[in-house]
Design a protein around this motif. Structure first.
Motif, PDB file in Angstrom:
ATOM      1  N   SER A  22       0.826  -1.210   0.000  1.00 38.06           N
ATOM      2  CA  SER A  22       0.000   0.000   0.000  1.00 38.06           C
ATOM      3  C   SER A  22       0.860   1.260   0.000  1.00 38.06           C
ATOM      4  CB  SER A  22      -0.952   0.005   1.196  1.00 38.06           C
ATOM      5  OG  SER A  22      -0.230   0.016   2.399  1.00 38.06           O
ATOM      6  N   SER A  23       1.967   1.253   0.724  1.00 39.99           N
ATOM      7  CA  SER A  23       2.858   2.413   0.715  1.00 39.99           C
ATOM      8  C   SER A  23       3.478   2.605  -0.668  1.00 39.99           C
ATOM      9  CB  SER A  23       3.966   2.238   1.751  1.00 39.99           C
ATOM     10  OG  SER A  23       3.443   2.274   3.043  1.00 39.99           O
ATOM     11  N   SER A  24       3.886   1.523  -1.282  1.00 38.83           N
ATOM     12  CA  SER A  24       4.474   1.616  -2.616  1.00 38.83           C
ATOM     13  C   SER A  24       3.474   2.111  -3.642  1.00 38.83           C
ATOM     14  CB  SER A  24       5.029   0.264  -3.041  1.00 38.83           C
ATOM     15  OG  SER A  24       6.011  -0.162  -2.146  1.00 38.83           O
ATOM     16  N   VAL A  25       2.262   1.594  -3.583  1.00 39.20           N
ATOM     17  CA  VAL A  25       1.230   2.016  -4.530  1.00 39.20           C
ATOM     18  C   VAL A  25       0.913   3.493  -4.346  1.00 39.20           C
ATOM     19  CG1 VAL A  25      -1.211   1.736  -5.120  1.00 39.20           C
ATOM     20  CG2 VAL A  25       0.246  -0.263  -4.885  1.00 39.20           C
ATOM     21  N   PHE A  26       0.804   3.947  -3.095  1.00 41.50           N
ATOM     22  CA  PHE A  26       0.517   5.354  -2.851  1.00 41.50           C
ATOM     23  C   PHE A  26       1.638   6.241  -3.369  1.00 41.50           C
ATOM     24  CE2 PHE A  26       0.184   9.257  -0.412  1.00 41.50           C
ATOM     25  CZ  PHE A  26      -1.158   9.524  -0.526  1.00 41.50           C
ATOM     26  N   LEU A  27       2.890   5.821  -3.158  1.00 46.50           N
ATOM     27  CA  LEU A  27       4.014   6.599  -3.668  1.00 46.50           C
ATOM     28  C   LEU A  27       4.016   6.656  -5.193  1.00 46.50           C
ATOM     29  CD1 LEU A  27       6.891   5.454  -1.315  1.00 46.50           C
ATOM     30  CD2 LEU A  27       5.893   7.722  -1.454  1.00 46.50           C
ATOM     31  N   ILE A  28       3.694   5.559  -5.822  1.00 42.16           N
ATOM     32  CA  ILE A  28       3.677   5.525  -7.292  1.00 42.16           C
ATOM     33  C   ILE A  28       2.557   6.393  -7.840  1.00 42.16           C
ATOM     34  CG2 ILE A  28       3.233   4.020  -9.277  1.00 42.16           C
ATOM     35  CD1 ILE A  28       4.736   1.813  -7.688  1.00 42.16           C
ATOM     36  N   GLU A  29       1.370   6.326  -7.217  1.00 40.06           N
ATOM     37  CA  GLU A  29       0.232   7.101  -7.715  1.00 40.06           C
ATOM     38  C   GLU A  29       0.444   8.605  -7.559  1.00 40.06           C
ATOM     39  OE1 GLU A  29      -3.341   5.806  -5.854  1.00 40.06           O
ATOM     40  OE2 GLU A  29      -3.434   3.942  -6.993  1.00 40.06           O
ATOM     41  N   HIS A  30       1.109   9.009  -6.488  1.00 37.64           N
ATOM     42  CA  HIS A  30       1.253  10.439  -6.218  1.00 37.64           C
ATOM     43  C   HIS A  30       2.688  10.918  -6.440  1.00 37.64           C
ATOM     44  CE1 HIS A  30      -2.793  10.715  -4.717  1.00 37.64           C
ATOM     45  NE2 HIS A  30      -2.585   9.671  -3.930  1.00 37.64           N
ATOM     46  N   ALA A  31       3.393  10.292  -7.344  1.00 32.53           N
ATOM     47  CA  ALA A  31       4.783  10.664  -7.602  1.00 32.53           C
ATOM     48  C   ALA A  31       4.888  12.050  -8.233  1.00 32.53           C
ATOM     49  CB  ALA A  31       5.450   9.635  -8.502  1.00 32.53           C
ATOM     50  N   ASP A  32       3.918  12.423  -9.042  1.00 31.24           N
ATOM     51  CA  ASP A  32       3.946  13.739  -9.703  1.00 31.24           C
ATOM     52  C   ASP A  32       2.965  14.704  -9.046  1.00 31.24           C
ATOM     53  OD1 ASP A  32       1.727  12.379 -10.498  1.00 31.24           O
ATOM     54  OD2 ASP A  32       1.870  12.933 -12.607  1.00 31.24           O
ATOM     55  N   HIS A  33       2.927  14.688  -7.723  1.00 35.09           N
ATOM     56  CA  HIS A  33       1.997  15.504  -6.949  1.00 35.09           C
ATOM     57  C   HIS A  33       2.397  16.972  -6.997  1.00 35.09           C
ATOM     58  CE1 HIS A  33      -0.270  17.094  -3.591  1.00 35.09           C
ATOM     59  NE2 HIS A  33       0.861  17.386  -2.961  1.00 35.09           N
ATOM     60  N   ASP A  34       1.407  17.849  -7.263  1.00 33.56           N
ATOM     61  CA  ASP A  34       1.617  19.296  -7.199  1.00 33.56           C
ATOM     62  C   ASP A  34       1.221  19.763  -5.814  1.00 33.56           C
ATOM     63  OD1 ASP A  34       2.479  19.465  -9.825  1.00 33.56           O
ATOM     64  OD2 ASP A  34       0.431  19.679 -10.591  1.00 33.56           O
ATOM     65  N   CYS A  35       2.192  20.203  -5.043  1.00 33.90           N
ATOM     66  CA  CYS A  35       1.970  20.565  -3.648  1.00 33.90           C
ATOM     67  C   CYS A  35       1.107  21.820  -3.566  1.00 33.90           C
ATOM     68  CB  CYS A  35       3.299  20.788  -2.953  1.00 33.90           C
ATOM     69  SG  CYS A  35       3.134  20.988  -1.183  1.00 33.90           S
ATOM     70  N   ALA A  36       0.123  21.797  -2.651  1.00 36.05           N
ATOM     71  CA  ALA A  36      -0.808  22.913  -2.488  1.00 36.05           C
ATOM     72  C   ALA A  36      -0.314  23.936  -1.481  1.00 36.05           C
ATOM     73  CB  ALA A  36      -2.173  22.386  -2.058  1.00 36.05           C
ATOM     74  N   GLY A  37       0.680  23.614  -0.724  1.00 38.89           N
ATOM     75  CA  GLY A  37       1.168  24.570   0.262  1.00 38.89           C
ATOM     76  C   GLY A  37       1.964  23.894   1.351  1.00 38.89           C
ATOM     77  N   GLU A  38       2.099  24.616   2.469  1.00 39.37           N
ATOM     78  CA  GLU A  38       2.931  24.130   3.553  1.00 39.37           C
ATOM     79  C   GLU A  38       2.298  22.966   4.301  1.00 39.37           C
ATOM     80  OE1 GLU A  38       4.601  26.031   7.592  1.00 39.37           O
ATOM     81  OE2 GLU A  38       4.858  27.227   5.772  1.00 39.37           O
ATOM     82  N   ASP A  39       0.994  22.971   4.493  1.00 35.40           N
ATOM     83  CA  ASP A  39       0.290  21.905   5.223  1.00 35.40           C
ATOM     84  C   ASP A  39      -0.435  20.955   4.279  1.00 35.40           C
ATOM     85  OD1 ASP A  39       1.102  22.858   7.686  1.00 35.40           O
ATOM     86  OD2 ASP A  39      -0.571  24.269   7.821  1.00 35.40           O
ATOM     87  N   CYS A  40       0.261  20.476   3.283  1.00 37.12           N
ATOM     88  CA  CYS A  40      -0.348  19.599   2.288  1.00 37.12           C
ATOM     89  C   CYS A  40      -0.505  18.188   2.864  1.00 37.12           C
ATOM     90  CB  CYS A  40       0.531  19.569   1.047  1.00 37.12           C
ATOM     91  SG  CYS A  40      -0.118  18.542  -0.270  1.00 37.12           S
ATOM     92  N   PRO A  41      -1.730  17.677   2.921  1.00 38.26           N
ATOM     93  CA  PRO A  41      -1.927  16.340   3.481  1.00 38.26           C
ATOM     94  C   PRO A  41      -1.312  15.227   2.621  1.00 38.26           C
ATOM     95  CG  PRO A  41      -3.989  17.187   2.635  1.00 38.26           C
ATOM     96  CD  PRO A  41      -2.997  18.300   2.542  1.00 38.26           C
ATOM     97  N   VAL A  42      -1.253  15.438   1.324  1.00 42.69           N
ATOM     98  CA  VAL A  42      -0.674  14.422   0.445  1.00 42.69           C
ATOM     99  C   VAL A  42       0.838  14.335   0.685  1.00 42.69           C
ATOM    100  CG1 VAL A  42      -0.314  13.734  -1.956  1.00 42.69           C
ATOM    101  CG2 VAL A  42      -2.497  14.720  -1.267  1.00 42.69           C
TER     102      VAL A  42
END
Length: 98
Positions: A22-42
């Protein structure tokens, strides 16, 4: 008692595999995440997943080292690899009769 231990070991192994997967899948899915700010939950979740994988790798290394030392201690206790085992005919139980 051994059946309970086997079941417990199987459940524990399944849980560890589930965490790694599950950790690996989450990392793969959100690898190109655009950060929304300082307190980004992702981003916090990505950091938690990375920490999970690092901790599991460290635990696996500790278990591997412990297994190697245990095997080496058993071999030395058996006398197969002991440096202090005498190599005399008496110790080797050789019959010296003419």
């Amino acid at each position: 008692m051994t059946k309970r231990r086997r079941i417990f070991a199987a459940v524990l192994a399944a849980l560890v595999a589930l965490v790694v997967l599950s950790s690996s899948v989450f990392l793969i899915e959100h690898a190109d995440h655009d950060c929304a700010g300082e307190d980004c939950p992702v981003c916090r979740q990505l950091d938690a997943c990375v920490q999970n994988l690092k901790n599991l790798a460290a635990a696996a290394l500790v278990v591997l080292v412990a297994a190697v030392f245990t095997a080496a201690a058993r071999i030395c206790a058996d006398g197969r690899l002991s440096a202090y085992a005498p190599r005399t005919p008496v110790a080797l139980k050789v019959k010296l009769s003419n």
